[in-house]
Design a protein around this motif. Structure first.
Motif, PDB file in Angstrom:
ATOM      1  N   GLY A   1       0.733  -1.123  -0.091  1.00  0.00           N
ATOM      2  CA  GLY A   1      -0.030  -0.132  -0.089  1.00  0.00           C
ATOM      3  C   GLY A   1       0.876   1.225   0.084  1.00  0.00           C
TER       4      GLY A   1
ATOM      5  N   PHE B   1      -3.416   4.105   4.363  1.00  0.00           N
ATOM      6  CA  PHE B   1      -2.699   2.809   4.750  1.00  0.00           C
ATOM      7  C   PHE B   1      -1.217   3.605   5.519  1.00  0.00           C
TER       8      PHE B   1
ATOM      9  N   THR C   1     -10.275  -6.407   6.180  1.00  0.00           N
ATOM     10  CA  THR C   1      -9.178  -5.429   5.940  1.00  0.00           C
ATOM     11  C   THR C   1      -7.564  -5.806   6.065  1.00  0.00           C
TER      12      THR C   1
ATOM     13  N   LEU D   1      -7.365   0.060  11.016  1.00  0.00           N
ATOM     14  CA  LEU D   1      -7.083  -0.231   9.672  1.00  0.00           C
ATOM     15  C   LEU D   1      -8.101   0.183   8.642  1.00  0.00           C
TER      16      LEU D   1
ATOM     17  N   ARG E   1      -9.109   3.614   0.844  1.00  0.00           N
ATOM     18  CA  ARG E   1      -7.549   3.698   0.097  1.00  0.00           C
ATOM     19  C   ARG E   1      -7.741   3.257  -1.291  1.00  0.00           C
TER      20      ARG E   1
ATOM     21  N   ASP F   1      -4.727   2.624  -3.895  1.00  0.00           N
ATOM     22  CA  ASP F   1      -4.032   1.238  -3.728  1.00  0.00           C
ATOM     23  C   ASP F   1      -4.452   0.225  -4.342  1.00  0.00           C
TER      24      ASP F   1
END
Length: 437
Positions: A142, A147, A172, A308, A314, A317
């Motif tokens: 990531g 992240f 996750t 997380l 994210r 990513d």
């Protein structure tokens, strides 16, 4: 500054550089204008590039390939923070290295003269081995801000014996984070023992965790070592600790506080030295208030909580995760997604997070005969005329949240976005107005 004062300052700087030369950790000295004025041998070995001297170059050009300082390019700048605070500052950055981009733990220490002015900085760097910015067949990958925030917290906690609580939605990657905590700790040579607390009754969890003696109950034909004892010298990972029955929580608290327990059917006391990592997707604070989770156990396991991020937080990513997951699903094949399929996945909210993404890719690769996953290879609900089904079907706050997500990741005009979402332009306009856009 007088000539004598200048000579004295140069002498002190030479002494500092000489000291750093024997430091095994990569280190550089920076002036207040971001120039690298010295670099030790460890830095040259790990980050040096033949034919490209670092001394005399700007730190942000070398580390980030930026034309301006980090804080002007949207990054947090440790130099700016150290200048303002006058104390050492530490943060996680992504640096360009001879091996490609890497996560690097950066610590910057200001050098302050007799008048209290910052005259230079010492920057110490260490590559983060437990996560990668490039596709990998194993471990964490990531580079998104969400992240990196979780990874930065992990880097702080890993070397310490403090109990860590990993909190996040299902899927996750909590077990991967637990393994990274273990691998980054002084106990990395010891075992990482995973206890899945989901669906276990009190008696079954007790026998699994503490072990039992021969004849302790029907079917106990021989002595069994418990997982707590097996974790001696390493890390005990209690996954989904929110599922532990209330009656068992008392025994679990005793184990965590003293490291001692009695196997089922035994009078002897066993001691195990382990580092505790727990994880849950449940709201433990609310469970404490409701009386379904013990308050004393909650405060014992949550000394260092790490949140997380969900996959939708994210989305930057996504290509990196897809590449890594495809390598893990079939290491010998060179699978890839074509751009339309990737764009369709970008518009999806992934309520099941990375676990759902893995399942989607595992299914799609079975429909790909030439190593390229195309739009038609994705599940029907993802390749329909309404690719962002959660946006089109949900109402209220979730509807607007998913639209905001699509606006962030979609590269095209509003007319194209409306078509991709299966909406009329008028409906899209109304929803954008509701978002204040």
């Amino acid at each position: 500054m007088s000539l004598i004062a200048t000579d004295l300052a140069n002498l002190r700087m030479s002494a500092l550089v000489s000291y750093l030369e024997h430091d095994p950790q990569p280190s550089i000295v920076l002036d207040t204008d971001y120039n690298i004025i010295a670099a030790n041998a460890a830095y040259q070995r790990q980050f040096g590039v033949a034919g490209k001297p670092h001394v005399g170059a700007k730190c942000y050009r070398v580390s980030h390939q930026f034309a301006v300082p980090c804080d002007q390019a949207g990054e947090h700048c440790p130099m700016r923070k150290a200048h303002d605070s006058r104390v050492p500052e530490r943060m996680l950055h992504i640096h360009h290295t001879p091996r490609g981009p890497e996560h690097v733990d950066v610590e910057l220490r200001p050098i302050i003269d007799a008048s209290g002015a910052v005259v230079a900085y010492v920057e110490r760097l260490s590559s983060v081995a437990v996560a990668s910015v490039q596709p990998q067949q194993h471990g964490l990958v990531g580079r998104s801000p969400a992240f990196n925030e979780a990874l930065g917290a992990l880097q702080r906690a890993a070397p310490a014996p403090i109990p860590v609580l990993l909190q996040g939605e299902s899927g996750t990657g909590k077990e991967l984070f637990a393994r990274a905590l273990h691998d980054g700790s002084p106990r990395a040579a010891g075992p990482l023992v995973v206890v899945d607390c989901t669906g276990l009754t009190e008696s079954l969890l007790e026998s699994e965790l503490f072990g039992y003696e021969k004849g302790a109950f029907t079917g106990a034909l021989q002595r069994k070592i418990g997982l707590a004892e097996a974790a001696h010298g390493g890390t005990l990972f209690l996954d989904e600790i929110g599922e532990v029955p209330l009656a068992m929580q008392v025994k679990l608290l005793r184990l965590i506080e003293s490291g001692s327990f009695r196997p089922v059917g035994s009078l002897r006391t066993v001691h195990s030295d382990f580092r505790l990592v727990a994880a849950t997707h449940k709201p433990l604070k609310e469970m404490v208030a409701a009386g379904t989770f013990r308050q004393d156990l909650y405060y014992r396991i949550s000394a260092f909580p790490i949140r997380l991020p969900a996959l939708r937080e994210r989305s930057d990513d996504l290509p990196l995760l897809i590449d890594s997951l495809l390598r893990r699903l079939d290491p010998g094949a060179m699978l890839r997604l074509d751009p339309p399929a990737l764009e369709q996945l970008r518009l999806y909210a992934f309520p099941g997070n990375i676990r759902e993404l893995r399942n989607i890719l595992e299914r799609a690769r079975l429909f790909s005969d030439d190593g390229v996953i195309r739009l038609q290879d994705l599940p029907p609900e993802l390749r329909s005329s309404q690719p962002a089904a959660p946006v089109a079907r949900r109402r209220g706050g979730k509807d607007l949240e998913q639209l905001a997500h699509a606006l962030e990741v979609f590269d095209g005009s509003r007319a194209e976005l409306a078509k991709a979402l299966g909406l009329s332009e008028r409906t899209l306009y109304r929803r954008l107005k509701a978002l204040g856009l």
